[in-house]
Design a protein around this motif. Sequence first.
Motif, PDB file in Angstrom:
ATOM      1  N   LEU A   9       0.872  -1.176   0.000  1.00 52.58           N
ATOM      2  CA  LEU A   9       0.000   0.000   0.000  1.00 52.58           C
ATOM      3  C   LEU A   9       0.909   1.226   0.000  1.00 52.58           C
ATOM      4  CD1 LEU A   9      -2.793   1.414   0.334  1.00 52.58           C
ATOM      5  CD2 LEU A   9      -2.547   1.122   2.790  1.00 52.58           C
ATOM      6  N   PHE A  12      -3.039   5.773   0.173  1.00 50.63           N
ATOM      7  CA  PHE A  12      -4.373   5.369   0.631  1.00 50.63           C
ATOM      8  C   PHE A  12      -5.374   5.372  -0.520  1.00 50.63           C
ATOM      9  CE2 PHE A  12      -2.607   7.291   4.652  1.00 50.63           C
ATOM     10  CZ  PHE A  12      -2.416   6.070   5.281  1.00 50.63           C
ATOM     11  N   GLU A  13      -6.264   4.409  -0.501  1.00 51.28           N
ATOM     12  CA  GLU A  13      -7.361   4.289  -1.465  1.00 51.28           C
ATOM     13  C   GLU A  13      -6.898   4.080  -2.904  1.00 51.28           C
ATOM     14  OE1 GLU A  13     -10.141   7.547  -0.230  1.00 51.28           O
ATOM     15  OE2 GLU A  13     -11.109   5.864   0.802  1.00 51.28           O
ATOM     16  N   LEU A  16      -3.160  -1.775  -4.503  1.00 56.47           N
ATOM     17  CA  LEU A  16      -1.890  -2.241  -3.937  1.00 56.47           C
ATOM     18  C   LEU A  16      -0.921  -2.489  -5.092  1.00 56.47           C
ATOM     19  CD1 LEU A  16      -3.275  -4.854  -1.361  1.00 56.47           C
ATOM     20  CD2 LEU A  16      -2.785  -2.431  -0.975  1.00 56.47           C
ATOM     21  N   ASP A  45      -7.894  -4.117   7.697  1.00 57.93           N
ATOM     22  CA  ASP A  45      -7.085  -3.783   6.518  1.00 57.93           C
ATOM     23  C   ASP A  45      -7.828  -2.808   5.598  1.00 57.93           C
ATOM     24  OD1 ASP A  45      -5.196  -5.505   7.517  1.00 57.93           O
ATOM     25  OD2 ASP A  45      -5.693  -7.157   6.169  1.00 57.93           O
ATOM     26  N   VAL A  46      -9.143  -2.967   5.543  1.00 56.27           N
ATOM     27  CA  VAL A  46      -9.949  -2.059   4.720  1.00 56.27           C
ATOM     28  C   VAL A  46      -9.901  -0.639   5.314  1.00 56.27           C
ATOM     29  CG1 VAL A  46     -12.256  -1.600   3.793  1.00 56.27           C
ATOM     30  CG2 VAL A  46     -11.440  -3.969   3.985  1.00 56.27           C
ATOM     31  N   TRP A  49      -6.555   0.787   4.550  1.00 59.56           N
ATOM     32  CA  TRP A  49      -6.480   1.163   3.133  1.00 59.56           C
ATOM     33  C   TRP A  49      -7.130   2.535   2.912  1.00 59.56           C
ATOM     34  CZ3 TRP A  49     -10.338   1.584  -0.777  1.00 59.56           C
ATOM     35  CH2 TRP A  49      -9.838   1.684  -2.073  1.00 59.56           C
ATOM     36  N   HIS A  50      -8.211   2.777   3.651  1.00 59.73           N
ATOM     37  CA  HIS A  50      -8.896   4.078   3.527  1.00 59.73           C
ATOM     38  C   HIS A  50      -8.126   5.199   4.239  1.00 59.73           C
ATOM     39  CE1 HIS A  50     -12.617   3.060   1.485  1.00 59.73           C
ATOM     40  NE2 HIS A  50     -12.844   2.069   2.315  1.00 59.73           N
ATOM     41  N   LEU A  61       0.431  -4.763   4.145  1.00 60.22           N
ATOM     42  CA  LEU A  61      -0.646  -5.155   5.056  1.00 60.22           C
ATOM     43  C   LEU A  61      -0.567  -6.654   5.356  1.00 60.22           C
ATOM     44  CD1 LEU A  61      -3.601  -3.176   3.418  1.00 60.22           C
ATOM     45  CD2 LEU A  61      -2.322  -2.531   5.465  1.00 60.22           C
ATOM     46  N   PHE A 347      -5.122  -7.049  -4.167  1.00 54.05           N
ATOM     47  CA  PHE A 347      -6.065  -5.930  -4.139  1.00 54.05           C
ATOM     48  C   PHE A 347      -7.505  -6.418  -4.313  1.00 54.05           C
ATOM     49  CE2 PHE A 347      -7.984  -2.041  -6.206  1.00 54.05           C
ATOM     50  CZ  PHE A 347      -8.132  -1.364  -5.016  1.00 54.05           C
ATOM     51  N   LEU A 350      -8.655  -7.750  -1.067  1.00 56.31           N
ATOM     52  CA  LEU A 350      -9.013  -6.655  -0.156  1.00 56.31           C
ATOM     53  C   LEU A 350     -10.386  -6.086  -0.528  1.00 56.31           C
ATOM     54  CD1 LEU A 350      -7.791  -4.914   2.178  1.00 56.31           C
ATOM     55  CD2 LEU A 350      -6.946  -3.362   0.420  1.00 56.31           C
ATOM     56  N   GLN A 351     -10.635  -5.960  -1.832  1.00 60.02           N
ATOM     57  CA  GLN A 351     -11.936  -5.436  -2.280  1.00 60.02           C
ATOM     58  C   GLN A 351     -13.083  -6.389  -1.933  1.00 60.02           C
ATOM     59  OE1 GLN A 351     -10.623  -4.665  -6.334  1.00 60.02           O
ATOM     60  NE2 GLN A 351     -11.296  -2.545  -6.105  1.00 60.02           N
TER      61      GLN A 351
END
Length: 365
Positions: A9, A12-13, A16, A45-46, A49-50, A61, A347, A350-351
Amino acid sequence: MKTSRAAVLTQFENPLELKEFPLPQTIEPGAALVKVKLAGICGTDVHLWHGQLPIPLPVILGHETVGVIEEKGDALRTDWLGQPLSAGDRITWSSSINCDECYYCRVKPQPTRCLKRKAYGISYDCSVAPHLTGGYADYIYLRPGTAIFKIPEQLPTEAVVGAGCALVTSLHGIERIGVSMGDNVLIQGSGPVGLASLAVAKASGAAQIIVFGGPPHRLEWAKRFGADVCVDIAESSVEERKAKLLELTGGFGVDVVLECVGIPEAVVEGIELCRDGGRYLVLGHYGNAGMVQFNPHIITRKQLTMAGSWGFEPRHTQAALKFLSRTRTQFPFEQLVSQTFPLEQAFEALQATAAWSTAKSAIAP
Ligand SMILES: [Zn+2]
Ligand SMILES: [Zn+2]
């Protein structure tokens, strides 16, 4: 030079990025280089990420990981429980290391609030050697002082990752608030922490467990974990849920509410659902979700006990491994890992967690 891939990461946002880092050339005496077998994706982790928690960037992460020791330092002879360790052993570890020196480590023992606490997959800048500090990678480097646990042979990797940090978090939280034999328990939330809390409450002797949560596929899991009654929050109002809960508890309310949601309004709803003299645990607010209005009169009038709980200690990891070994046939943690992704698709994994589309996503590098 040997290298390891890692999903990083960097902003942010943003997606990856797959990067390569050199493997450390020397392993410190108390350290270990570990080949990652399976890395769980946690809801935290979400949030990370934000950018909702203060962490350094770039970061790798991944704080719920199982791996196999590739190479270890000479001084690392045993795991946290004194079992001999050698290359090839399958292990997991407590994601955070506390300093053993600060006010909260020494004077007012609350190691989870250590002033210098560092966690793999969260608080290490991966541009700095030894780089490999999170689970979303081929390898991770475990520093001296990491609480490492050899995984019992009969316990599948998927069970350890399926339980993830949710189970250790729940064990710590429920230790603080207490669930006793015969208690009526309400669990707010049916995500991983809700399901793990359900398992721990059930094993602690709760007589009736009610879950307020959603979406429906998560409530199905709650039933499989032993919930007696599940209410979909999308299909009911606060008033309807209260009426249902009172009906189920002889008009009194539950003995204990375990909040595993992370939405401030859930706390306002939940404290009303305790019986007089009941207990309320705020477990789901890892991110700072902001303010809410509530009436403190309820706490006084109902004589409520409220508690918070942050993270976990190595002893909870030990307890979790024992719990999983003992209750494998009762609680299907290993089946929660419904989708595994290769590292290149970290990624997407994570989504999938962000969209709540899987029970639990994991990366198998
Ligand atoms: Zn976590
Ligand atoms: Zn400390």
